[in-house]
Motif scaffolding. Structure first.
Motif, PDB file in Angstrom:
ATOM      1  N   GLU A 193     -63.306  46.282  -1.615  1.00 59.13           N
ATOM      2  CA  GLU A 193     -63.023  45.241  -0.621  1.00 59.13           C
ATOM      3  C   GLU A 193     -61.843  45.665   0.228  1.00 59.13           C
ATOM      4  O   GLU A 193     -60.850  46.220  -0.283  1.00 59.13           O
ATOM      5  CB  GLU A 193     -62.688  43.903  -1.301  1.00 59.13           C
ATOM      6  CG  GLU A 193     -63.831  43.352  -2.136  1.00 59.13           C
ATOM      7  CD  GLU A 193     -63.456  42.050  -2.822  1.00 59.13           C
ATOM      8  OE1 GLU A 193     -62.272  41.626  -2.664  1.00 59.13           O
ATOM      9  OE2 GLU A 193     -64.316  41.471  -3.495  1.00 59.13           O
ATOM     10  N   ASP A 232     -59.259  43.992   3.187  1.00 55.79           N
ATOM     11  CA  ASP A 232     -58.789  42.817   3.953  1.00 55.79           C
ATOM     12  C   ASP A 232     -57.770  43.290   4.967  1.00 55.79           C
ATOM     13  O   ASP A 232     -56.775  43.979   4.620  1.00 55.79           O
ATOM     14  CB  ASP A 232     -58.141  41.783   3.027  1.00 55.79           C
ATOM     15  CG  ASP A 232     -59.165  41.069   2.173  1.00 55.79           C
ATOM     16  OD1 ASP A 232     -58.727  40.470   1.167  1.00 55.79           O
ATOM     17  OD2 ASP A 232     -60.363  41.109   2.501  1.00 55.79           O
ATOM     18  N   LYS A 246     -55.020  41.898   7.739  1.00 53.30           N
ATOM     19  CA  LYS A 246     -54.270  40.692   8.092  1.00 53.30           C
ATOM     20  C   LYS A 246     -53.290  41.028   9.204  1.00 53.30           C
ATOM     21  O   LYS A 246     -52.536  41.994   9.099  1.00 53.30           O
ATOM     22  CB  LYS A 246     -53.493  40.140   6.889  1.00 53.30           C
ATOM     23  CG  LYS A 246     -54.402  39.731   5.732  1.00 53.30           C
ATOM     24  CD  LYS A 246     -53.581  39.232   4.547  1.00 53.30           C
ATOM     25  CE  LYS A 246     -54.499  38.841   3.387  1.00 53.30           C
ATOM     26  NZ  LYS A 246     -53.735  38.374   2.226  1.00 53.30           N
ATOM     27  N   ARG A 251     -63.055  42.089   5.480  1.00 53.52           N
ATOM     28  CA  ARG A 251     -62.582  40.818   6.074  1.00 53.52           C
ATOM     29  C   ARG A 251     -61.441  41.124   7.042  1.00 53.52           C
ATOM     30  O   ARG A 251     -60.529  41.895   6.715  1.00 53.52           O
ATOM     31  CB  ARG A 251     -62.093  39.851   4.991  1.00 53.52           C
ATOM     32  CG  ARG A 251     -63.195  39.249   4.158  1.00 53.52           C
ATOM     33  CD  ARG A 251     -62.633  38.177   3.227  1.00 53.52           C
ATOM     34  NE  ARG A 251     -61.718  38.740   2.249  1.00 53.52           N
ATOM     35  CZ  ARG A 251     -62.075  39.203   1.055  1.00 53.52           C
ATOM     36  NH1 ARG A 251     -63.348  39.176   0.683  1.00 53.52           N
ATOM     37  NH2 ARG A 251     -61.174  39.713   0.221  1.00 53.52           N
ATOM     38  N   ALA A 252     -61.509  40.457   8.230  1.00 55.73           N
ATOM     39  CA  ALA A 252     -60.451  40.596   9.244  1.00 55.73           C
ATOM     40  C   ALA A 252     -60.465  39.353  10.107  1.00 55.73           C
ATOM     41  O   ALA A 252     -61.523  38.765  10.342  1.00 55.73           O
ATOM     42  CB  ALA A 252     -60.660  41.851  10.071  1.00 55.73           C
TER      43      ALA A 252
END
Length: 999
Positions: free
Chosen positions: A922, A924, A926, A882-883
């Motif tokens: 996972e 991530d 941010k 996720r980004a």
């Protein structure tokens, strides 16, 4: 009309009558009423009216009772332990001591301090005697005590003895209630003891012991008075009856004066005298007085005093006449007619111990006398004593003469205002009145309002208001106005004249002073002192100084300079006696001034509170050792005191209170004290505490006066004194401005000690400051070195990357090319040799992977976000990435930092892949416009502890080293089911890098 209605009407009528009476009184009170004043004649600026008839001024009530101020009292209400006062004494410091039925009392003129000697019998005090050393002997119902600075102590051998009499002289002798006589002896160690002077007690005829009621030493012999046996002489250990004629049996007290004369107080019947006087030997007489039982006797310079059981106080003067003072005829000044003891203090004041407290009588206090039954007859304006001893007083209502201490009116002056009296010759007395000059017989000699007389150059002059100065001389018809020169000085405003050594001084109502030399010439103005007001009296002293009594004070004129000495209104007369200036004023009574070398002019006021009949005084006449003063309420005889007061230290305080014995040495004040608080008290029986003035001097070690003060405040506290020795010198000035002996209090202000503690703390503080500065400098230097080292490491890392890139290029350009060439040659050599070709292709694939590891091209090709996603995809099968959109646009750090972030992420993923046994990973990412760059990697593998030292791998160290290289924050955490790794890069820290794409 019923009864209640009648009551209401009666009450209403009474209220109405009261209201009407109140309104009438208020209206009458608004009407101006005549009142007596300092002058009943008009103001000096106006001519005096004829005295026939003269309006009667308002009466001035006489104080009642007359001379009550001579008495005073101290009772249980004032703090005495008991109202039954059996003994009185005064120690050398001026303190009064009272022995009562319930203990000892100390009185310093202001307050009473009570002492208990321990037991009820010891508190029944019967006799007190003081010695010059300041100690006090106390005879009690339980032995003999000595009181000094260290408190009281009992004389050994006197326990349980009732001490009834005591004599203190060259030897100390005491008698007891058991009939024994003993003396005080001192042991080698200084302690006091007692030794009996008789082998047996003195016994009565029936065999019972006789109480010793008085004891003294008469002509070297010890005499003991007894209650029931008369007098006994103690000799060679025996008591022998001392014969007296007359012979009293029940003797209650005895006293002896310095010449050997002694008196006895004894029992007597009603109407008889109990006072016996023995002048020589044992032959004496009984003083005539109805004393009945006499309990006390006292001899002093004023005569003999006797105290009785029922008939009050008796006084026998030198003529033998007795005067009786009782509770009734003194209006309670004498507290009781039952008198136990008498004592004369050092100022001649008699103290009386009664069953209702202590009374005191000052026979030398101001003595008021009235000369007439008329209030205006007692308004005295002038006093005069002739060379023959006749004493005259001129009043608003006639002339009075004192004959045998009784004032009688002189005929012919019943309604005349007498201003002045003079004696130009032994046979001639002049009386100056508001209408003229008369002789003593009332014959008129000259007309006009005569205010003063002066004898100058063998001539007599009179000051006649509204005319001037006239000359009187003896002619055929007696004294009269010179016909050829009726007015020698024409000055209508004249108020007084006075003869000087070379001039006749003339004072006027407008403050001028003129001099007249006796010739026909005009007088010359000496002083045009309008501010002085009306001049009442002028006196020239031997040093050619003029003293002026005027309306606005007392002035001194010397060397042409006028100085106000006493600032008081309406001065009427003046008397100069050496250093003492006495002024009679119509506003503040009698004012006394004296110049002190240290404190300047001292002033004292004597008025109504000091025993004068009022505040209005008009004339002063010196009378031997007294002053006769004219007032608007008769004449007053005032005897100035001759005994200087005492002064004691009431309190001396620094950080603590200091005892009396400490004052004899130097008081050491500990730092940081630099002052003392000293409170003193003046002691005088004739001066009240509030009348004392106190002078304080502070002297340094060189004797220099550095501070002084004169005031009525008894407390003094010098301040801000520097280190060194000082002496406070205190004096008390009484009502008559007599100064006490100085009270000296020495003390030393300590220097500030060397501040070892402060210095040590200061040194430590300096060292700490130096260390702090050194630490700051060193920290800054280390920070600079660390920064240089970080830059060097960063450059080294960049150089390593560049080297890796070069090696990759070389491998790609050279090694791969060589392998490709080798493969072509192999194709040519034998088509069937596929196995060799396969090996060469594997080598080529591995070389490409090495090149990619050395310098990942994906960063430059697709960016950091895509590279991280590719890294996760290629490393972990089951993953999630996720980004935020456009995340690459918010990355602000340069490519070399991105490379380190990429390698850290690859190292973490490699560790997870090899060791965690994770099924899911996972990642991530941010970031934002104003946010830091942050990567969070989570896996569900085995628990991981980055601090576990049992692992032999270098992956964790590589991660930490790369993070420190780019100053990033890393962290590992563990939840219940997952491991978390966090990487955070402060983008602002790297935003200035010139390699940033935006630059």
């Amino acid at each position: 009309m019923n009864r209640s209605d009648k009551v209401r009407y009666v009450v209403a009528g009474a209220v109405l009558i009261i209201l009407i009476a109140g309104i009438f009184a208020l209206l009458v009170g608004q009407i101006p009423q005549p009142s007596i004043s300092a002058e009943t004649t008009p103001a000096p600026t106006e001519p005096s009216p004829s005295p026939e008839p003269l309006a009667e001024p308002s009466p001035t009530p006489l104080p009642a009772p007359l001379n009550f101020h001579r008495w005073g009292s101290i009772t249980l209400f004032n703090g005495l332990p008991s109202d039954s006062v059996r003994a009185i004494a005064q120690t050398s410091d001026g303190i009064m001591w009272f022995g009562t039925d319930n203990g000892l009392a100390r009185f310093d003129g202001r307050r009473i301090q009570k002492y208990s000697l321990g037991s009820p019998d010891a508190d029944r005090i019967r006799v007190l005697r003081a010695v010059p050393t300041g100690e006090l002997w106390i005879g009690t119902g339980d032995g003999l005590f000595l009181y000094g600075e260290d408190g009281y102590r009992q004389v050994a051998g006197t326990e349980r003895l009732s001490i009834t009499s005591l004599f203190v002289g060259a030897e100390i002798v005491f008698g007891t209630g058991a009939g024994t006589v003993s003396k005080i002896v001192r042991a080698e160690n200084g302690d006091h003891g007692s030794e009996m002077m008789t082998s047996d007690p003195i016994m009565s005829d029936n065999g019972t012991p006789l109480a010793i009621t008085g004891i003294t030493v008469h002509k070297g012999k010890v005499l003991a008075a007894t209650a029931g046996g008369g007098l006994f002489e103690i000799s060679d250990g025996k008591a022998i009856e001392f014969p007296t004629s007359p012979r009293p049996i029940f003797v209650n007290a005895m006293t002896v004066n310095g010449s050997g004369k002694f008196w006895i107080a004894a029992d007597a019947g009603i109407g008889q005298s109990g006072i016996y006087e023995y002048a020589a030997g044992s032959v004496g007489k009984r003083l005539a007085a109805a004393t009945a039982i006499a309990l006390a006797v006292e001899s002093n310079d004023g005569g003999v005093w006797a105290g009785t059981e029922r008939n009050g106080l008796f006084h026998f003067d030198g003529s033998g006449e007795a005067r009786n003072f009782t509770f009734a005829n003194t209006s309670g000044g004498l507290r009781s007619d039952f008198i136990f003891t008498l004592f004369t203090d050092r100022e001649g004041v008699i103290w009386i111990g009664t069953n209702r407290g202590v009374s005191r009588f000052d026979g030398l206090g101001p003595l008021q006398e009235t000369v007439s039954d008329s209030p205006n007859g007692n308004f005295i304006r002038s006093l005069f004593r002739t060379s023959g001893g006749s004493l005259y007083a001129g009043s608003n209502r006639g002339l009075f003469e004192s004959r045998n201490a009784v004032w009688t009116m002189v005929g012919g002056y019943e309604r005349r205002v007498v201003h002045a009296i003079a004696e130009p010759s032994p046979m001639t007395t002049l009386i100056g009145t508001a209408t003229g000059t008369f002789d003593i017989s009332g014959r008129s000699l000259a007309s006009g309002d005569t205010r003063a007389y002066a004898h100058y150059m063998q001539k007599t002059f009179a000051a006649v208001f509204s005319k001037g100065v006239i000359q009187l001389s003896t002619g055929r018809g007696g004294i009269g106005i010179l016909a050829e020169s009726p007015i020698v000085v024409s000055e209508p405003a004249v108020t007084t004249i006075s003869a000087g050594r070379s001039d006749l001084w003339i004072g006027t109502s407008d403050g001028r002073i003129l001099s007249y030399d006796g010739t026909a010439g005009k007088p010359s103005f000496l002083v045009n002192g309008v501010e002085a007001g009306a001049v009442r009296r002028i006196i020239e002293t031997g040093d050619a100084t003029l003293w002026i009594a005027a309306e606005s004070g007392v002035f001194r004129l010397a060397d042409g300079q006028m100085q106000r000495i006493v600032d008081v209104k309406d001065v009427r007369d003046l008397y100069i006696d050496g250093e003492d200036i006495w002024a009679a004023t119509a506003t503040r009574g009698l004012v006394h001034a004296r110049r002190d070398e240290t404190f300047g002019w001292l002033l004292s006021t004597l008025g109504f509170e000091q025993g004068l009949p009022s505040e209005k005084m008009f004339a002063i006449l010196p009378m031997d050792d007294a002053l006769l003063i004219a007032s608007n309420r008769g004449v007053v005889t005032y005897r100035p005191g001759k005994v200087a007061p005492k002064i004691i230290a009431s309190r001396v305080l620094s950080q603590r209170g200091h005892e009396a014995r400490e004052l004899r040495s130097t008081i050491e004040l500990e730092y940081p004290q630099n002052s003392l608080v000293v409170e003193v008290a003046g002691l005088s029986s004739r001066t009240s505490p509030q009348e004392f003035q106190y002078g304080f001097l502070v002297k340094n070690e060189r004797g220099e006066v550095i501070e002084k003060r004169l005031s009525f405040d008894s407390q003094f506290a010098p301040s801000d004194l520097k280190a060194g020795g000082y002496t406070i010198e205190a004096r008390a000035f009484d009502r008559d401005l007599l100064a006490s002996e100085p009270l000296m209090i020495s003390f030393r202000v300590a220097r500030a000690p060397f501040p070892w503690t402060a210095t040590a703390l200061g040194v430590l503080l300096a060292i700490a400051i130096v260390a702090l500065i050194w630490a700051i400098v060193e920290r800054r230097r280390i920070a600079l070195r660390n920064r240089d080292l970080a830059a060097a490491r960063f450059d080294l890392a960049n150089e390593a990357e560049r080297e890796r890139s070069r090696i990759a290029r070389d491998l790609h350009d050279q090694t791969l090319a060589d392998l490709r060439s080798l493969m072509i040659k192999t194709d040519r050599a034998s088509p069937e040799s596929n196995e060799f070709r396969t090996e060469i292709e594997a080598i080529s694939t591995e070389i490409r992977r090495i090149c990619e590891d050395l310098s990942p091209s994906v960063l430059e090709n697709v960016g950091l976000i895509a590279a991280l996603e590719h890294l996760l995809t290629s490393s972990i099968d089951n993953h999630r990435f996720r980004a935020p959109e456009s995340a690459d646009d918010w990355i602000r750090f340069p490519i070399n930092v991105q490379l380190q972030v990429y390698r850290i992420a690859r190292e973490v993923l490699t560790n997870i892949q090899r060791h965690a046994n994770a099924s899911t990973v996972e990642m991530d990412v941010k970031t934002g416009p104003e946010e830091n760059f942050r990567i969070e990697i989570a896996d569900d593998g085995d628990p991981f502890d980055p601090n576990d030292r049992s692992s032999n791998g270098r992956g964790i160290n590589n991660i930490k080293t790369r993070a420190a290289l780019i100053q990033a924050k890393i962290a590992w955490e563990r939840s219940a089911t997952r491991n978390f790794f966090t990487l955070e890069v402060d983008q602002a820290r790297h935003d200035h890098d010139p390699k940033h794409p935006r630059h």
